[in-house]
Design an enzyme around this catalytic site. Structure first.
Site, mmCIF file in Angstrom:
data_model
loop_
_atom_site.group_PDB
_atom_site.id
_atom_site.type_symbol
_atom_site.label_atom_id
_atom_site.label_comp_id
_atom_site.label_asym_id
_atom_site.label_seq_id
_atom_site.Cartn_x
_atom_site.Cartn_y
_atom_site.Cartn_z
ATOM 1 N N GLY A 195 0.781 -1.229 0.000
ATOM 2 C CA GLY A 195 0.000 0.000 0.000
ATOM 3 C C GLY A 195 0.813 1.278 0.000
ATOM 4 C CG ASN A 196 1.006 3.249 -2.804
ATOM 5 O OD1 ASN A 196 0.065 3.803 -3.371
ATOM 6 N ND2 ASN A 196 1.517 2.111 -3.242
ATOM 7 C CB SER A 254 9.350 2.163 -4.240
ATOM 8 O OG SER A 254 9.167 0.841 -4.694
ATOM 9 N N GLY A 255 8.771 0.300 -1.469
ATOM 10 C CA GLY A 255 9.355 -0.831 -0.769
ATOM 11 C C GLY A 255 9.884 -0.556 0.611
ATOM 12 C CB SER A 282 4.689 4.514 -4.397
ATOM 13 O OG SER A 282 3.818 3.495 -4.828
ATOM 14 C CB SER A 283 6.135 0.597 -8.072
ATOM 15 O OG SER A 283 5.221 -0.065 -7.218
ATOM 16 C CG ASP A 284 1.140 1.260 -6.990
ATOM 17 O OD1 ASP A 284 0.955 0.579 -8.011
ATOM 18 O OD2 ASP A 284 1.286 0.775 -5.854
ATOM 19 C CG HIS A 339 -2.737 0.813 -4.243
ATOM 20 N ND1 HIS A 339 -3.797 0.018 -4.615
ATOM 21 C CD2 HIS A 339 -1.612 0.112 -4.548
ATOM 22 C CE1 HIS A 339 -3.334 -1.114 -5.150
ATOM 23 N NE2 HIS A 339 -2.020 -1.078 -5.106
ATOM 24 C CG HIS A 348 -2.448 -5.074 -2.328
ATOM 25 N ND1 HIS A 348 -2.595 -5.790 -3.499
ATOM 26 C CD2 HIS A 348 -1.692 -4.009 -2.644
ATOM 27 C CE1 HIS A 348 -1.936 -5.186 -4.481
ATOM 28 N NE2 HIS A 348 -1.375 -4.109 -3.978
ATOM 29 C CG ASP A 400 -25.196 5.711 5.796
ATOM 30 O OD1 ASP A 400 -26.255 6.223 5.382
ATOM 31 O OD2 ASP A 400 -25.114 5.092 6.873
ATOM 32 C CG HIS A 425 -3.907 -4.134 -8.764
ATOM 33 N ND1 HIS A 425 -3.407 -3.047 -9.447
ATOM 34 C CD2 HIS A 425 -3.139 -4.254 -7.657
ATOM 35 C CE1 HIS A 425 -2.368 -2.550 -8.791
ATOM 36 N NE2 HIS A 425 -2.200 -3.269 -7.692
ATOM 37 C CE1 TYR A 480 -25.285 10.379 10.642
ATOM 38 C CE2 TYR A 480 -23.361 11.638 10.000
ATOM 39 C CZ TYR A 480 -23.921 10.609 10.724
ATOM 40 O OH TYR A 480 -23.140 9.831 11.527
#
Length: 230
Positions: A28-29, A45-46, A74-76, A95, A97, A120, A169, A227
């Site tokens: 994640g990132n 990254s990593g 990040s690679s993303d 992001h 997983h 909601d 993914h 609300y």
């Protein structure tokens, strides 16, 4: 906002992912954009959450060039940047997983709105994207992943459904800033878990009727929302 402040906010948002049990190890990132400066701060990254420090956060421009930082982003990153370029109103992207949301992604199924908890926060189903072609996978993969997401929103308001699952993914979520994008990631995981359990109990469970879906979403997010506190 200074780069130091931006990196601190992104660091804290990334650490919230771990606090909410949405990531393990280096999964994640989270990123956040400063639109005035035209830069994005994102997790390196990593790098594990246990060892990451605020100064490790990397700042890139909207052409994915490093502006500040000694590590690779990040690679993303290209996916995040494409979302910022395409969705003008978002300020943060997450992001993960996370288990249940990723299970729906691996099943390549959108998450239907089965109850008011979902309604909601998301106006309708949580979309699962189309598959990438082999050509896209073997091309600029991370950019194509961003395009894969924005293609699913050509006829949809990204702020009315601030979460998506990428086929095969995992999920991406967004919000007004990094912190809200993490909040949406936590909501998505809980919604995905509830939907999984519902469909386990009753594989034929029908989506929530539209009138109730609209009522629950609009009473929180519509122009006449009532609300909460003013």
């Amino acid at each position: 906002m200074s780069y130091t402040e931006l990196k601190r906010e992104v660091y804290e948002a990334n650490m919230e992912l771990q606090h909410r049990n949405l990531v393990i190890y280096t999964f994640g990132n989270v990123s956040q954009i400063d639109r005035d400066k035209g830069v994005v701060a994102i997790k390196p990254s990593g790098v594990s959450y246990e060892t990451m420090k605020p100064e490790d956060i990397v700042v890139v421009d909207l052409e994915n060039n490093i502006v500040e930082g000694s590590m690779r982003p990040s690679s993303d990153t290209k996916t995040h940047v494409h979302l910022y370029r395409s969705f003008d109103n978002i300020g943060g992207v997450t992001h993960t997983h996370s288990t249940y949301a990723t299970a729906w992604a691996q099943a390549k199924q959108s998450i239907p709105c089965l109850g008011t908890t979902h309604a909601d926060y998301v106006h309708g189903a949580i979309t699962c994207t189309r598959d990438l072609t082999d050509e896209q996978v073997n091309g600029d993969y991370e950019l194509e992943t961003g395009i894969q997401i924005t293609d699913a929103y050509k006829a949809r308001d990204p702020m009315a459904a601030p979460m998506v699952i990428v086929a095969g993914h995992a999920p991406f979520t967004w919000g007004k800033d990094a912190a809200q994008s993490v909040y949406h990631a936590a909501l998505l995981e809980e919604i995905a878990r509830m939907a999984y359990l519902t469909r386990t109990l009753d594989p034929n469970a029908a989506p929530l009727q539209q009138a109730i879906l609209d009522k629950h979403y609009l009473r929180k997010h519509g122009k006449d929302a009532y609300y909460g506190q003013n």
